[in-house]
Motif scaffolding. Structure first.
Motif, short mmCIF file in Angstrom:
data_model
loop_
_atom_site.label_atom_id
_atom_site.label_comp_id
_atom_site.label_asym_id
_atom_site.label_seq_id
_atom_site.Cartn_x
_atom_site.Cartn_y
_atom_site.Cartn_z
N PRO A 80 -2.02 -6.80 -9.55
CA PRO A 80 -0.86 -7.17 -8.75
C PRO A 80 -1.29 -7.77 -7.42
O PRO A 80 -2.22 -7.32 -6.79
N GLY A 81 -0.57 -8.81 -7.01
CA GLY A 81 -0.83 -9.44 -5.72
C GLY A 81 -2.01 -10.38 -5.70
O GLY A 81 -2.27 -11.02 -4.70
N ASP A 125 -3.91 -13.64 -5.97
CA ASP A 125 -3.65 -15.08 -5.97
C ASP A 125 -4.93 -15.74 -5.48
O ASP A 125 -5.34 -15.52 -4.34
N SER A 128 -5.66 -14.88 -1.68
CA SER A 128 -6.12 -13.50 -1.73
C SER A 128 -6.77 -13.09 -0.41
O SER A 128 -6.57 -11.97 0.06
N LEU A 188 -3.94 -12.36 2.04
CA LEU A 188 -3.25 -11.09 1.79
C LEU A 188 -4.05 -9.92 2.35
O LEU A 188 -3.48 -8.99 2.93
N ILE A 196 5.16 -3.42 1.51
CA ILE A 196 5.10 -4.34 0.38
C ILE A 196 5.70 -3.62 -0.82
O ILE A 196 5.26 -2.55 -1.20
N HIS A 197 6.74 -4.22 -1.39
CA HIS A 197 7.39 -3.63 -2.56
C HIS A 197 6.67 -4.12 -3.82
O HIS A 197 6.52 -5.32 -4.02
N VAL A 198 6.26 -3.20 -4.64
CA VAL A 198 5.53 -3.54 -5.85
C VAL A 198 6.37 -4.42 -6.76
O VAL A 198 5.85 -5.32 -7.41
N ASP A 256 8.23 -6.77 -6.03
CA ASP A 256 8.25 -8.14 -5.56
C ASP A 256 6.91 -8.86 -5.76
O ASP A 256 6.81 -10.06 -5.51
N CYS A 257 5.89 -8.15 -6.18
CA CYS A 257 4.57 -8.74 -6.37
C CYS A 257 4.45 -9.32 -7.77
O CYS A 257 4.90 -8.73 -8.74
N LYS A 258 3.85 -10.47 -7.86
CA LYS A 258 3.59 -11.07 -9.15
C LYS A 258 2.43 -10.32 -9.81
O LYS A 258 1.45 -10.01 -9.16
N TYR A 262 -0.51 -10.48 -12.25
CA TYR A 262 -1.39 -11.44 -12.90
C TYR A 262 -2.14 -10.77 -14.03
O TYR A 262 -2.63 -9.65 -13.88
#
Length: 163
Positions: free
Chosen positions: A2-3, A5, A9, A12, A24-26, A28-30, A32
């Protein structure tokens, strides 16, 4: 992962360490998966065995999707037969039609899930012998046993009528 990118990265990590009160809401995280990465990124960022684990997961998911698709096509066939033989009247026909639409939605869902899963497997495995088992699913392949494939002439006629 998660998170993750590859482009941001480092950003972040800096922003999370510079502002520890930032929530940070889990949800809302993409998320991968290894199939979302290139081969070089997969080797660099995926812990050992993660790609193989997704491979097994995707293979099972593709098999389940095909089984679900097969089941839903059979359900559609028998629902049609039941409707033709037993349903009369406007109210009953409307209810039966709604049931058929629900079954069609499940067919489309299983079809899309299979295609998405097969694409992920193709990214993970590349071309190979596995493609003989999990073949490309064409739109014309998704039909019940009593439905026939349209001929080229019929397809052309339908296209002209729509125009």
């Amino acid at each position: 992962m998660p998170g993750f990118d590859p482009k941001t990265s480092a950003h972040l990590e800096r922003s999370a360490s510079s502002n520890p009160t930032c929530t940070i809401h889990v949800e809302d995280c993409k998320l991968y998966m290894p199939s979302d990465l290139s081969d070089s990124q997969r080797r660099k960022y995926c812990p050992g065995g993660l790609g193989a684990m997704e491979d097994r997961l995707r293979h099972a998911e593709a098999s389940d999707s095909l089984e679900t698709l097969h089941h839903q096509l059979h359900t559609r066939l028998f629902t049609n037969r039941f409707k033709v033989a037993n349903i009369t009247g406007q109210i009953c026909n409307t209810q039966a039609q709604e049931t058929q639409h629900c079954i069609d939605d499940r067919v489309r869902t299983a079809e899309l899930q299979y295609r998405r899963t097969r694409d992920a497997l193709l990214k993970l495995r590349g071309n190979g012998a596995w493609e003989e088992t999990l073949k490309v699913l064409e739109k014309s392949d998704v039909r019940a046993l009593n439905e026939r494939e349209l001929t080229a002439q019929e397809k052309e006629e339908i296209r002209r009528v729509r125009e």
